[in-house]
Design an enzyme around this catalytic site. Structure first.
Site, PDB file in Angstrom:
ATOM      1  N   GLY A  32       0.799  -1.308  -0.081  1.00 26.05           N
ATOM      2  CA  GLY A  32      -0.142  -0.263  -0.038  1.00 26.05           C
ATOM      3  C   GLY A  32       0.880   1.582   0.280  1.00 26.05           C
ATOM      4  O   GLY A  32       1.941   1.244  -0.330  1.00 26.05           O
ATOM      5  N   HIS A  38       4.617   1.804  -7.477  1.00 23.93           N
ATOM      6  CA  HIS A  38       4.128   1.198  -7.906  1.00 23.93           C
ATOM      7  C   HIS A  38       2.412   1.091  -9.208  1.00 23.93           C
ATOM      8  O   HIS A  38       2.767  -0.110  -9.667  1.00 23.93           O
ATOM      9  CB  HIS A  38       2.732   0.870  -6.542  1.00 23.93           C
ATOM     10  CG  HIS A  38       3.843   1.256  -5.122  1.00 23.93           C
ATOM     11  ND1 HIS A  38       3.663   2.372  -4.411  1.00 23.93           N
ATOM     12  CD2 HIS A  38       4.019  -0.141  -5.071  1.00 23.93           C
ATOM     13  CE1 HIS A  38       4.252   1.596  -3.514  1.00 23.93           C
ATOM     14  NE2 HIS A  38       4.929   0.537  -3.505  1.00 23.93           N
ATOM     15  N   LYS A 150      13.984  -1.296  -7.717  1.00 20.11           N
ATOM     16  CA  LYS A 150      14.086  -0.233  -5.896  1.00 20.11           C
ATOM     17  C   LYS A 150      14.333  -1.488  -5.024  1.00 20.11           C
ATOM     18  O   LYS A 150      15.724  -0.989  -4.380  1.00 20.11           O
ATOM     19  CB  LYS A 150      13.229   0.131  -5.332  1.00 20.11           C
ATOM     20  CG  LYS A 150      12.903   1.509  -4.225  1.00 20.11           C
ATOM     21  CD  LYS A 150      13.661   2.725  -4.175  1.00 20.11           C
ATOM     22  CE  LYS A 150      14.342   2.785  -2.931  1.00 20.11           C
ATOM     23  NZ  LYS A 150      13.385   2.492  -1.979  1.00 20.11           N
ATOM     24  N   SER A 186       9.526   6.156  -2.892  1.00 21.61           N
ATOM     25  CA  SER A 186       9.375   5.112  -1.658  1.00 21.61           C
ATOM     26  C   SER A 186       8.061   5.833  -0.664  1.00 21.61           C
ATOM     27  O   SER A 186       8.333   6.815  -0.264  1.00 21.61           O
ATOM     28  CB  SER A 186      11.150   4.890  -1.195  1.00 21.61           C
ATOM     29  OG  SER A 186      10.396   4.268  -0.403  1.00 21.61           O
TER      30      SER A 186
END
Ligand code: PAF
Length: 279
Positions: A32, A38, A150, A186
């Site tokens: 999440g 993402h 990453k 991040s």
């Protein structure tokens, strides 16, 4: 339309329907607090397969006792909206006891590769990641599963476990998405104060310079030492590692004869940042 399920039974039911229609399936595991990084994983899955299932589970087993499990950024409604906008078909959002029911006692440990770098500085982290990822893969049995570069060592650990355990899935890697000043996206960047945020791009700048110098023939070990010094001079509070490793095995390298990767983890106050670049 995005459908959300919370149980393994419902997840399997949805995927069974797709399989019966002859559709291919991609899995995008997440914890999440979704950002562009993402979403780039989602786009990769959608480019490769017909149906994409994202998972949202803040996995307690990959947090150490002094880490940020309780404060890890969570915004489930916003995450679901972003996934819907990206055309994700299914969101699997299990409760902790659906994943780890009472009496759960199995773990997946990737020896060697999982014990160095991040594994050395975050004991138990890769066992937590490997255990949950193995479960998610076996619960959904996708054709492809997508992970970001990453977390480069995580990507290699996951590749290794799927190979060692003969899990029939193709692991797709997606390049790091960065801010304009180079900072890798991040979820933990949200912890940075404005002053720390101004220092943070020094991490990418330094490892990029190290990679460039090695590419021009400089010695990896000397460059790593230079890079560590640069990070501390540049404002990082402390350093877990800055190391030049073989891009596949993560063994230490003393020249750039084979593809190599510069990997680093450094702290800005209480916030730990990681990044990596290829040589
Ligand atoms: O990279 C992450 O967000 C997590 O480690 C993962 C792969 C979703 C497992 O919890």
């Amino acid at each position: 339309m995005l459908r959300t399920v919370h149980t393994i039974e419902d997840l399997r039911g949805e995927i069974r329907t797709w399989r019966q229609a002859g559709e291919t399936v991609g899995l995008v595991p997440t914890m999440g607090a979704l950002h562009e990084g993402h979403l780039s994983l989602v786009r990769q899955s959608r480019a490769k397969v017909m149906r994409t299932c994202a998972t949202l589970f803040v996995n307690p087993k990959q947090f150490g006792p002094n880490e940020d499990l309780d404060t890890y950024p969570r915004d489930e409604a916003k995450d679901a909206a972003k996934l819907a906008d990206e055309g994700v078909d299914l969101l699997f959002q299990p409760a902790p006891d659906e994943v780890y029911p009472s009496g759960f006692s199995t773990s997946v440990q990737v020896g060697g590769l999982g014990d160095i770098l991040e594994g050395e500085h975050r004991p138990g982290f890769f066992t937590g990641v490997a255990t949950v990822v193995t479960k998610l893969l076996l619960q959904s049995l996708p054709d492809v599963a997508v992970f970001g570069e990453k977390d480069y060592q995580q990507l290699l650990v996951i590749r290794r476990l799927t190979r060692d355990l003969n899990i029939p899935v193709r692991i797709e890697a997606v390049p790091i998405v960065r801010e304009a000043d180079g900072l890798a996206l991040s979820s933990r960047n949200a912890y940075l104060t404005p002053d720390e945020r101004a220092i943070a791009p020094v991490l990418f700048g330094t490892i990029s310079q190290v990679a460039e110098n090695i590419g021009r023939g400089a010695l990896p070990q000397e460059q790593a030492e230079w890079g560590r010094d640069q990070l501390l001079r540049g404002g990082f509070t402390s350093l877990d590692y800055l190391s030049v490793r073989d891009a596949e095995t993560l063994d230490a390298v003393d020249n750039a004869a084979r593809p190599a990767r510069v990997l680093a983890a450094a702290n800005l106050g209480p916030t730990r940042l990681i990044d990596n670049v290829s040589v």
